[in-house]
Design an enzyme around this catalytic site. Sequence first.
Site, mmCIF file in Angstrom:
data_model
loop_
_atom_site.group_PDB
_atom_site.id
_atom_site.type_symbol
_atom_site.label_atom_id
_atom_site.label_comp_id
_atom_site.label_asym_id
_atom_site.label_seq_id
_atom_site.Cartn_x
_atom_site.Cartn_y
_atom_site.Cartn_z
ATOM 1 N N LYS A 11 1.410 -1.042 0.446
ATOM 2 C CA LYS A 11 0.270 -0.138 0.157
ATOM 3 C C LYS A 11 0.869 1.357 0.336
ATOM 4 C CE LYS A 11 -3.697 2.555 3.332
ATOM 5 N NZ LYS A 11 -4.199 2.670 4.187
ATOM 6 N N GLU A 61 -8.988 10.682 12.686
ATOM 7 C CA GLU A 61 -8.202 9.938 12.860
ATOM 8 C C GLU A 61 -7.595 10.801 14.050
ATOM 9 O OE1 GLU A 61 -4.780 7.165 10.616
ATOM 10 O OE2 GLU A 61 -5.836 8.322 9.973
ATOM 11 N N GLU A 105 -7.277 -2.727 2.493
ATOM 12 C CA GLU A 105 -6.599 -1.493 2.562
ATOM 13 C C GLU A 105 -6.528 -1.575 4.452
ATOM 14 O OE1 GLU A 105 -7.533 2.865 1.984
ATOM 15 O OE2 GLU A 105 -8.323 1.781 0.965
ATOM 16 N N GLU A 240 -12.841 10.620 -4.509
ATOM 17 C CA GLU A 240 -12.297 10.097 -2.881
ATOM 18 C C GLU A 240 -11.763 11.416 -2.458
ATOM 19 O OE1 GLU A 240 -9.963 8.142 0.229
ATOM 20 O OE2 GLU A 240 -11.241 6.360 -0.713
ATOM 21 N N LYS A 244 -12.515 14.820 -0.174
ATOM 22 C CA LYS A 244 -11.701 15.881 1.172
ATOM 23 C C LYS A 244 -11.607 16.872 0.717
ATOM 24 C CE LYS A 244 -9.867 10.872 1.913
ATOM 25 N NZ LYS A 244 -9.188 10.054 2.044
#
Length: 253
Positions: A11, A61, A105, A240, A244
Amino acid sequence: LHAIESQQLHKVVLAHALDVTSPTPFQLVACLENTRSLHPDCAVFAIGNGQGQNFIGATPERLMSITNDGLFVDALAGSAPRGGTTMEDDWLGHHLMSSQKELHEHQVVVDFISQQLINVGLTPQRSPVPTLLKLNHIQHLQTLIQSVLPTYIHPFHILEVLHPTPAVAGDPQQIACQLIRQYEPFERTLYAAPLGWIDYQGNCEFVVGIRSAMVGGNHARLFAGAGIVAGSNPNREWAEIQLKLKTLLDVLV
Protein backbone atom coordinates in the site's frame (compact mmCIF):
# COMPACT_ATOMS: atom_id res chain seq x y z
CA LEU A 1 -0.51 -0.31 -8.99
CA HIS A 2 2.28 -1.91 -11.01
CA ALA A 3 4.61 -1.71 -7.99
CA ILE A 4 1.92 -3.32 -5.82
CA GLU A 5 1.26 -6.02 -8.41
CA SER A 6 4.98 -6.85 -8.54
CA GLN A 7 4.88 -7.15 -4.73
CA GLN A 8 7.29 -4.28 -4.06
CA LEU A 9 4.79 -3.05 -1.46
CA HIS A 10 1.21 -3.59 -0.25
CA LYS A 11 0.00 0.00 0.00
CA VAL A 12 1.02 3.60 -0.59
CA VAL A 13 -0.89 6.74 0.38
CA LEU A 14 -0.48 9.53 -2.14
CA ALA A 15 -1.61 13.04 -1.32
CA HIS A 16 -2.70 15.95 -3.46
CA ALA A 17 -2.18 19.65 -2.72
CA LEU A 18 -4.59 22.30 -3.98
CA ASP A 19 -3.58 25.97 -3.85
CA VAL A 20 -6.39 28.47 -3.33
CA THR A 21 -6.13 32.27 -3.59
CA SER A 22 -8.69 34.73 -2.21
CA PRO A 23 -9.06 38.43 -3.15
CA THR A 24 -9.07 39.18 0.59
CA PRO A 25 -7.13 37.57 3.48
CA PHE A 26 -8.65 34.41 4.95
CA GLN A 27 -10.18 34.91 8.40
CA LEU A 28 -8.62 32.28 10.67
CA VAL A 29 -11.17 32.44 13.51
CA ALA A 30 -14.10 32.30 11.08
CA CYS A 31 -12.49 29.34 9.27
CA LEU A 32 -12.14 27.51 12.59
CA GLU A 33 -15.74 28.29 13.56
CA ASN A 34 -16.92 26.90 10.23
CA THR A 35 -14.70 23.84 10.69
CA ARG A 36 -16.10 23.13 14.15
CA SER A 37 -19.67 23.64 12.95
CA LEU A 38 -19.34 21.43 9.85
CA HIS A 39 -17.27 18.69 11.52
CA PRO A 40 -18.54 18.29 15.10
CA ASP A 41 -17.30 14.67 15.29
CA CYS A 42 -13.69 15.55 14.41
CA ALA A 43 -10.75 17.00 16.29
CA VAL A 44 -10.32 20.62 15.19
CA PHE A 45 -6.83 22.12 15.34
CA ALA A 46 -4.86 25.24 14.45
CA ILE A 47 -1.08 25.53 14.78
CA GLY A 48 0.86 28.66 13.86
CA ASN A 49 4.34 28.38 12.34
CA GLY A 50 5.58 31.79 13.47
CA GLN A 51 5.70 33.01 9.88
CA GLY A 52 2.13 34.22 9.51
CA GLN A 53 0.72 30.84 8.48
CA ASN A 54 -1.59 28.52 10.39
CA PHE A 55 -2.06 24.81 9.82
CA ILE A 56 -5.76 24.13 10.39
CA GLY A 57 -8.08 21.20 9.92
CA ALA A 58 -10.60 18.74 11.27
CA THR A 59 -9.26 15.22 11.55
CA PRO A 60 -11.31 12.11 12.27
CA GLU A 61 -8.20 10.08 13.09
CA ARG A 62 -6.78 9.70 16.59
CA LEU A 63 -3.24 8.39 16.40
CA MET A 64 -3.08 7.57 20.11
CA SER A 65 -4.27 8.65 23.52
CA ILE A 66 -3.13 7.62 26.99
CA THR A 67 -5.29 7.95 30.09
CA ASN A 68 -4.17 6.50 33.43
CA ASP A 69 -1.78 4.01 31.75
CA GLY A 70 -4.41 2.93 29.22
CA LEU A 71 -3.34 3.24 25.59
CA PHE A 72 -5.93 3.72 22.85
CA VAL A 73 -5.14 3.75 19.12
CA ASP A 74 -7.55 4.14 16.20
CA ALA A 75 -7.06 2.23 12.96
CA LEU A 76 -8.89 4.29 10.33
CA ALA A 77 -8.73 3.25 6.68
CA GLY A 78 -11.24 2.41 3.98
CA SER A 79 -13.68 5.09 2.86
CA ALA A 80 -17.01 5.67 1.15
CA PRO A 81 -19.18 8.76 0.59
CA ARG A 82 -22.35 9.41 2.59
CA GLY A 83 -25.68 8.86 0.90
CA GLY A 84 -28.28 11.48 0.09
CA THR A 85 -31.01 9.37 1.73
CA THR A 86 -31.05 6.96 4.66
CA MET A 87 -31.48 4.03 2.28
CA GLU A 88 -28.60 5.13 0.04
CA ASP A 89 -26.41 5.83 3.08
CA ASP A 90 -27.09 2.38 4.53
CA TRP A 91 -26.31 0.78 1.16
CA LEU A 92 -23.00 2.65 0.88
CA GLY A 93 -22.10 1.67 4.44
CA HIS A 94 -22.95 -1.98 3.82
CA HIS A 95 -20.93 -1.94 0.59
CA LEU A 96 -17.96 -0.47 2.47
CA MET A 97 -18.22 -3.12 5.21
CA SER A 98 -18.28 -5.91 2.60
CA SER A 99 -15.73 -4.57 0.10
CA GLN A 100 -12.69 -6.85 -0.05
CA LYS A 101 -10.53 -3.99 -1.33
CA GLU A 102 -11.55 -1.62 1.49
CA LEU A 103 -11.34 -4.36 4.15
CA HIS A 104 -7.85 -5.26 2.94
CA GLU A 105 -6.74 -1.63 3.09
CA HIS A 106 -8.12 -1.40 6.62
CA GLN A 107 -6.53 -4.67 7.76
CA VAL A 108 -3.09 -3.49 6.64
CA VAL A 109 -3.38 -0.61 9.12
CA VAL A 110 -4.74 -2.80 11.93
CA ASP A 111 -1.95 -5.35 11.50
CA PHE A 112 0.76 -2.67 11.40
CA ILE A 113 -0.42 -0.97 14.59
CA SER A 114 -0.86 -4.27 16.42
CA GLN A 115 2.59 -5.52 15.41
CA GLN A 116 4.31 -2.27 16.35
CA LEU A 117 2.75 -2.43 19.82
CA ILE A 118 3.73 -6.09 20.20
CA ASN A 119 7.30 -5.17 19.19
CA VAL A 120 7.61 -2.83 22.19
CA GLY A 121 6.27 -5.47 24.58
CA LEU A 122 2.58 -4.58 24.75
CA THR A 123 -0.42 -6.88 24.43
CA PRO A 124 -2.90 -5.08 22.15
CA GLN A 125 -6.59 -5.94 22.20
CA ARG A 126 -8.92 -5.08 19.34
CA SER A 127 -12.48 -5.63 18.20
CA PRO A 128 -12.86 -8.61 15.84
CA VAL A 129 -14.51 -6.60 13.06
CA PRO A 130 -14.35 -2.91 12.12
CA THR A 131 -17.21 -0.50 12.73
CA LEU A 132 -18.41 2.41 10.63
CA LEU A 133 -17.36 5.93 11.53
CA LYS A 134 -19.91 8.19 9.85
CA LEU A 135 -18.88 11.81 9.31
CA ASN A 136 -20.71 14.60 7.50
CA HIS A 137 -19.45 13.89 3.98
CA ILE A 138 -17.62 10.56 4.29
CA GLN A 139 -17.63 7.30 6.24
CA HIS A 140 -14.68 5.13 7.25
CA LEU A 141 -13.87 1.70 8.57
CA GLN A 142 -12.61 2.04 12.15
CA THR A 143 -11.06 -0.40 14.64
CA LEU A 144 -10.14 0.57 18.21
CA ILE A 145 -6.92 -1.01 19.49
CA GLN A 146 -6.06 -0.73 23.19
CA SER A 147 -3.47 -1.92 25.66
CA VAL A 148 -2.15 -1.35 29.15
CA LEU A 149 0.95 0.84 28.97
CA PRO A 150 3.68 0.16 31.57
CA THR A 151 5.08 3.27 33.23
CA TYR A 152 8.60 2.55 31.98
CA ILE A 153 7.52 3.04 28.32
CA HIS A 154 7.44 6.73 27.45
CA PRO A 155 4.48 7.93 25.36
CA PHE A 156 6.87 9.45 22.83
CA HIS A 157 8.31 5.99 22.18
CA ILE A 158 4.83 4.75 21.23
CA LEU A 159 4.41 7.81 19.03
CA GLU A 160 7.74 7.07 17.36
CA VAL A 161 6.90 3.47 16.45
CA LEU A 162 3.37 4.25 15.25
CA HIS A 163 4.03 7.22 12.99
CA PRO A 164 3.59 7.16 10.07
CA THR A 165 0.99 4.39 9.96
CA PRO A 166 -0.05 2.76 6.68
CA ALA A 167 -3.13 5.01 6.81
CA VAL A 168 -0.98 8.02 5.85
CA ALA A 169 2.17 6.47 4.35
CA GLY A 170 1.84 2.82 3.32
CA ASP A 171 3.28 -0.62 3.89
CA PRO A 172 6.15 -1.45 4.03
CA GLN A 173 6.75 1.97 5.50
CA GLN A 174 10.22 2.67 4.08
CA ILE A 175 9.34 1.74 0.49
CA ALA A 176 6.06 3.66 0.67
CA CYS A 177 7.85 6.79 1.90
CA GLN A 178 10.31 6.51 -1.01
CA LEU A 179 7.42 6.41 -3.48
CA ILE A 180 5.77 9.37 -1.75
CA ARG A 181 8.94 11.42 -2.22
CA GLN A 182 9.08 10.29 -5.84
CA TYR A 183 5.47 11.01 -6.82
CA GLU A 184 4.38 13.96 -4.66
CA PRO A 185 5.66 17.23 -6.17
CA PHE A 186 5.28 19.20 -2.91
CA GLU A 187 6.37 19.17 0.72
CA ARG A 188 3.80 17.74 3.13
CA THR A 189 4.96 20.07 5.94
CA LEU A 190 2.54 19.25 8.78
CA TYR A 191 0.14 17.26 6.62
CA ALA A 192 -0.36 13.79 8.20
CA ALA A 193 1.91 14.75 11.12
CA PRO A 194 1.08 13.78 14.72
CA LEU A 195 -0.44 16.78 16.50
CA GLY A 196 -1.35 16.83 20.17
CA TRP A 197 -0.48 17.40 23.81
CA ILE A 198 1.08 15.58 26.76
CA ASP A 199 1.01 16.32 30.50
CA TYR A 200 3.55 15.63 33.24
CA GLN A 201 1.81 12.36 34.20
CA GLY A 202 2.12 10.90 30.69
CA ASN A 203 -1.52 11.41 29.76
CA CYS A 204 -1.72 12.56 26.16
CA GLU A 205 -3.69 12.68 22.96
CA PHE A 206 -2.32 12.89 19.44
CA VAL A 207 -4.32 13.10 16.24
CA VAL A 208 -3.20 12.80 12.61
CA GLY A 209 -3.10 16.09 10.73
CA ILE A 210 -5.23 15.11 7.75
CA ARG A 211 -8.21 16.95 6.18
CA SER A 212 -6.05 20.01 6.64
CA ALA A 213 -4.78 23.24 5.08
CA MET A 214 -1.93 25.70 5.54
CA VAL A 215 -3.52 29.14 5.58
CA GLY A 216 -1.76 32.51 5.50
CA GLY A 217 -2.91 35.86 4.17
CA ASN A 218 -4.96 35.34 1.02
CA HIS A 219 -3.38 31.97 0.18
CA ALA A 220 -4.27 28.47 1.36
CA ARG A 221 -2.81 25.11 0.45
CA LEU A 222 -5.27 22.24 0.97
CA PHE A 223 -4.13 18.65 1.47
CA ALA A 224 -5.93 15.35 0.94
CA GLY A 225 -4.77 11.81 0.23
CA ALA A 226 -5.97 8.35 -0.77
CA GLY A 227 -4.65 4.89 -0.03
CA ILE A 228 -3.61 2.88 -3.09
CA VAL A 229 -3.80 -0.92 -2.72
CA ALA A 230 -4.34 -3.88 -5.05
CA GLY A 231 -7.65 -3.35 -6.81
CA SER A 232 -7.65 0.44 -6.44
CA ASN A 233 -9.46 2.28 -9.22
CA PRO A 234 -7.76 5.57 -10.16
CA ASN A 235 -11.05 7.33 -10.90
CA ARG A 236 -12.54 6.32 -7.55
CA GLU A 237 -9.42 7.34 -5.65
CA TRP A 238 -9.47 10.71 -7.41
CA ALA A 239 -13.14 11.14 -6.53
CA GLU A 240 -12.32 10.38 -2.88
CA ILE A 241 -9.63 13.07 -2.86
CA GLN A 242 -12.00 15.58 -4.47
CA LEU A 243 -14.60 14.81 -1.79
CA LYS A 244 -12.06 15.45 0.97
CA LEU A 245 -10.88 18.68 -0.66
CA LYS A 246 -14.47 19.91 -0.95
CA THR A 247 -14.94 19.59 2.81
CA LEU A 248 -11.91 21.86 3.25
CA LEU A 249 -13.08 24.41 0.66
CA ASP A 250 -16.41 24.66 2.46
CA VAL A 251 -14.80 26.12 5.62
CA LEU A 252 -12.60 28.79 4.00
CA VAL A 253 -13.81 32.38 4.33
